[in-house]
Design a protein around this motif. Structure first.
Motif, PDB file in Angstrom:
ATOM      1  N   VAL A 542       0.836  -1.208   0.000  1.00 14.21           N
ATOM      2  CA  VAL A 542       0.000   0.000   0.000  1.00 14.21           C
ATOM      3  C   VAL A 542       0.869   1.255   0.000  1.00 14.21           C
ATOM      4  O   VAL A 542       0.616   2.219  -0.741  1.00 14.21           O
ATOM      5  N   ALA A 543       1.912   1.246   0.852  1.00 15.64           N
ATOM      6  CA  ALA A 543       2.814   2.398   0.906  1.00 15.64           C
ATOM      7  C   ALA A 543       3.526   2.614  -0.421  1.00 15.64           C
ATOM      8  O   ALA A 543       3.691   3.759  -0.871  1.00 15.64           O
ATOM      9  N   LEU A 544       3.926   1.525  -1.063  1.00 15.80           N
ATOM     10  CA  LEU A 544       4.592   1.636  -2.366  1.00 15.80           C
ATOM     11  C   LEU A 544       3.667   2.225  -3.421  1.00 15.80           C
ATOM     12  O   LEU A 544       4.061   3.118  -4.188  1.00 15.80           O
ATOM     13  N   ILE A 545       2.439   1.748  -3.470  1.00 12.25           N
ATOM     14  CA  ILE A 545       1.509   2.169  -4.515  1.00 12.25           C
ATOM     15  C   ILE A 545       1.096   3.628  -4.345  1.00 12.25           C
ATOM     16  O   ILE A 545       1.092   4.405  -5.307  1.00 12.25           O
ATOM     17  N   PHE A 546       0.761   3.998  -3.121  1.00  4.93           N
ATOM     18  CA  PHE A 546       0.127   5.305  -2.907  1.00  4.93           C
ATOM     19  C   PHE A 546       1.094   6.411  -2.481  1.00  4.93           C
ATOM     20  O   PHE A 546       0.733   7.581  -2.540  1.00  4.93           O
ATOM     21  N   PHE A 547       2.313   6.056  -2.050  1.00  3.07           N
ATOM     22  CA  PHE A 547       3.230   7.113  -1.643  1.00  3.07           C
ATOM     23  C   PHE A 547       4.642   6.934  -2.184  1.00  3.07           C
ATOM     24  O   PHE A 547       5.154   7.800  -2.901  1.00  3.07           O
ATOM     25  N   VAL A 548       5.287   5.820  -1.863  1.00  8.35           N
ATOM     26  CA  VAL A 548       6.707   5.660  -2.183  1.00  8.35           C
ATOM     27  C   VAL A 548       6.945   5.729  -3.689  1.00  8.35           C
ATOM     28  O   VAL A 548       7.832   6.471  -4.144  1.00  8.35           O
ATOM     29  N   GLN A 549       6.182   4.986  -4.451  1.00  5.26           N
ATOM     30  CA  GLN A 549       6.412   4.932  -5.901  1.00  5.26           C
ATOM     31  C   GLN A 549       6.183   6.276  -6.581  1.00  5.26           C
ATOM     32  O   GLN A 549       7.068   6.774  -7.298  1.00  5.26           O
ATOM     33  N   PRO A 550       5.019   6.928  -6.392  1.00  9.25           N
ATOM     34  CA  PRO A 550       4.837   8.245  -7.032  1.00  9.25           C
ATOM     35  C   PRO A 550       5.813   9.301  -6.520  1.00  9.25           C
ATOM     36  O   PRO A 550       6.302  10.133  -7.303  1.00  9.25           O
ATOM     37  N   ALA A 551       6.104   9.265  -5.210  1.00  8.70           N
ATOM     38  CA  ALA A 551       7.032  10.260  -4.660  1.00  8.70           C
ATOM     39  C   ALA A 551       8.441  10.048  -5.202  1.00  8.70           C
ATOM     40  O   ALA A 551       9.141  11.018  -5.534  1.00  8.70           O
ATOM     41  N   ALA A 552       8.877   8.785  -5.306  1.00 12.07           N
ATOM     42  CA  ALA A 552      10.220   8.496  -5.823  1.00 12.07           C
ATOM     43  C   ALA A 552      10.346   8.937  -7.280  1.00 12.07           C
ATOM     44  O   ALA A 552      11.374   9.503  -7.690  1.00 12.07           O
ATOM     45  N   ARG A 553       9.334   8.674  -8.078  1.00  9.90           N
ATOM     46  CA  ARG A 553       9.375   9.088  -9.485  1.00  9.90           C
ATOM     47  C   ARG A 553       9.422  10.601  -9.612  1.00  9.90           C
ATOM     48  O   ARG A 553      10.099  11.146 -10.491  1.00  9.90           O
ATOM     49  N   ARG A 554       8.705  11.289  -8.737  1.00 11.42           N
ATOM     50  CA  ARG A 554       8.713  12.754  -8.779  1.00 11.42           C
ATOM     51  C   ARG A 554      10.074  13.298  -8.336  1.00 11.42           C
ATOM     52  O   ARG A 554      10.616  14.215  -8.959  1.00 11.42           O
TER      53      ARG A 554
END
Length: 569
Positions: A542-554
């Motif tokens: 859940v953390a990867l999908i909704f926060f870590v992944q989009p934040a890391a890409r940004r």
């Protein structure tokens, strides 16, 4: 998988890593001479951040930084491409660094690897979770690294002022522990609080010695051969760690000793914990005597600006005030939550199910050469302007290995362990280690891209400390969770009597023995390992999908200017 280690931010059975420790970074001058641990072991190896040559620093870090079990490839590559011909002085310096890092690996291998395995037979997961608190100094040494770099006696030397007294104290502590820890370990229920305090002190001194040795490496070696410091650290720390973990566990096994090392079986192992601790004490003392009387430190370089103690702490605070750094810190602290149970408990669960500790050590040993090979491949894959892409892919892969590990545990053979099952354990270990290596190299490359070159050492050390802490802090809680979610009963069956008593735990041999004394059989009706691991995996996904992944890409698409601090020292 159980034997995987992000520096010491994964299992209690780190590979040639924790550990520890994902990476550690060397910061030069006042307070910049530190590295954040751990594992695998680990990762406890330190990167050489050269503030006076930021362009060289970036090139070196983009090639991948050294890590336990993952660093021989990049250290060797950098050394062969960039370093000059080794002089006799540099060869002696490399040999000295290997010895100093080897000594550092001895207490780390015990605290991060061997001792938790030895305690497993007598303690619950919650109690072992308490013991893991002794590894925290490697995740927090950034807090006192400026002190080590700023305060010293000019007559003794900047680094020897710390290394000589610290190693003397460690030698004395190891000798004392050799005569007393054995009694603590052999108790029916070892005093985990006392053991935690003892090994916390030991790891604290090892972490402090690491800060000083990292700083000395920059002046021991000639400038053109600084990259060999990483090679020395890789060889030394890995060797010390393997001696205290893989080799010690094997030689401490009575079955291994009688089967492979003796013609006539005896009732004690070849190497006891007390004997190993006192042998280590002698090694520390001999190295310290050589340093004190036969090894001059030499003058400090004068081509780099000095930073006082207050300045370094101010720079750290300024970095933490940056909005994007704050986001990145949150990513580091929660990204590895999904694999926390797999990293901390799977290897212990394998031992509980019946895997021998020498077999577990063998699996780690087999994994080591793969770590080096896969580390080289991971470095090639991560050499791009978007190093967080492979980092994210590897994170999803590690979640997959966490699920596979649960299946591996649930299908543990009831009788003797077959060669096929052992090979599957090794395969899972190697696969999980590869994913961990890709993550390490990717995050190291990204750190090198965003660090402000003018304060690169402090910047890198801060980022790597937080990265390492992200793998360390969940360990205590997930081990507590395994016990909290478990339901165990002591079933007592006698003639005309069928009694079920709630047991405190049915994990350790001590718990099973307590039930047996009542004439019963310890039965675990609900294994908290599966619940805790499932919760971690779901929370991590859940953390990867909704926060870590989009934040890391940004974050990886932002220009370098947003990572710069406005106030210069």
């Amino acid at each position: 998988m159980p034997l995987n280690q992000d520096t010491y931010d994964s299992s209690l059975a780190p590979t040639a890593t924790a550990t520890a420790t994902d990476s550690s970074s060397h910061s030069h001058r006042a307070g910049a001479s530190s590295s954040a641990l751990p594992s695998s072991p680990a990762d406890m190896l330190s990167r050489r951040d050269k503030q006076s040559h930021p362009e060289d620093e970036t090139e070196l870090l983009e090639k991948g930084s050294p890590r336990n079990g993952h660093s021989a490839y990049d250290a060797g590559e950098v050394a062969s491409n960039d370093a000059g011909e080794l002089s006799q002085k540099d060869k002696r310096a490399i040999a000295l660094l290997v010895v100093l890092y080897l000594l550092q690996g001895i207490p780390c291998g015990l605290a991060f690897g061997s001792i938790p395995f030895l305690l497993r037979a007598k303690l619950s997961y919650s109690q072992i979770g308490v013991f893991t608190l002794c590894t925290y100094p490697y995740s927090l040494k950034l807090l006192w690294s400026p002190v080590v770099d700023s305060i010293f006696s000019p007559s003794v030397g900047r680094r020897k002022s710390w290394i000589v007294p610290i190693q003397t104290v460690v030698a004395g502590l190891l000798w004392w522990m050799g005569g007393n820890v054995g009694v603590l370990m052999e108790a029916s229920e070892p005093d985990v609080n006392k053991l935690t305090v003892l090994f916390f002190i030991l790891v604290f001194f090892a972490a402090t010695q690491d800060i000083a040795v990292d700083g000395w490496a920059l002046t021991l070696l000639s400038k053109e051969n600084l990259s060999y410091a990483s090679t020395a650290q890789t060889i030394g720390l890995n060797t010390g760690y393997f001696l205290s973990f893989t080799v010690f566990l094997a030689f401490n096994s009575l079955e291994f000793s009688n089967t492979y090392l003796r013609s006539t079986p005896l009732d004690y192992p070849v190497v006891t914990l007390s004997g190993y601790l006192r042998f280590s004490a002698v090694a520390f003392l001999l190295a310290t005597v050589y340093l004190a009387f036969f090894q001059p430190e030499g003058p400090e370089g004068t081509d780099e600006p000095e930073m006082n103690l207050k300045s370094v702490y101010t720079v750290m605070w300024d970095i933490c005030q940056l909005k994007h750094v704050q986001t990145f810190i949150v990513i580091h602290l929660i990204a590895k939550l999904g694999t926390a149970t797999n990293d901390a408990a799977t290897s212990l669960k394998l031992l509980e199910k019946g895997l021998k500790k020498e077999d577990l050590s063998l699996a780690v040993l087999i994994d080591f050469p793969f770590q080096i090979l896969f580390g080289y491949l991971a470095a090639k894959w991560s050499k791009s302007d978007r190093p967080l892409k492979p980092w994210l892919i590897a994170m999803w892969t590690r979640l997959g290995w966490a699920i596979i590990s649960m299946l591996l545990i649930s299908n543990f053979p009831k009788g003797a362990i077959s060669t096929t099952y052992f090979c599957i354990v090794v395969f899972c270990t190697v696969g999980s280690s590869f994913a961990s290596t890709v993550q390490f190299v990717g995050i190291s490359a990204f750190h090198s891209q965003i660090a402000d070159p003018l304060i690169g050492g402090t910047y890198m050390t801060l980022l790597n400390t937080v990265s390492n802490l992200g793998g360390t802090w969940p360990r205590f809680f997930v081990l507590k969770g395994v016990d909290a979610f478990s339901v165990a009963t002591c079933v007592i069956k006698e003639e005309g009597l069928d009694l079920t008593v709630k047991a405190r735990e049915c994990v350790s041999e001590h718990g099973k023995a307590a039930c047996a004394e009542l004439g019963g059989k310890c039965v675990t009706t609900r294994d908290g390992y599966y619940y805790t691991s499932s919760l971690c995996i779901v929370a991590g996904a859940v953390a990867l999908i909704f926060f870590v992944q989009p934040a890391a890409r940004r974050l990886q698409s932002l220009p370098p200017s947003v990572w710069r601090v406005k106030q210069r020292v």
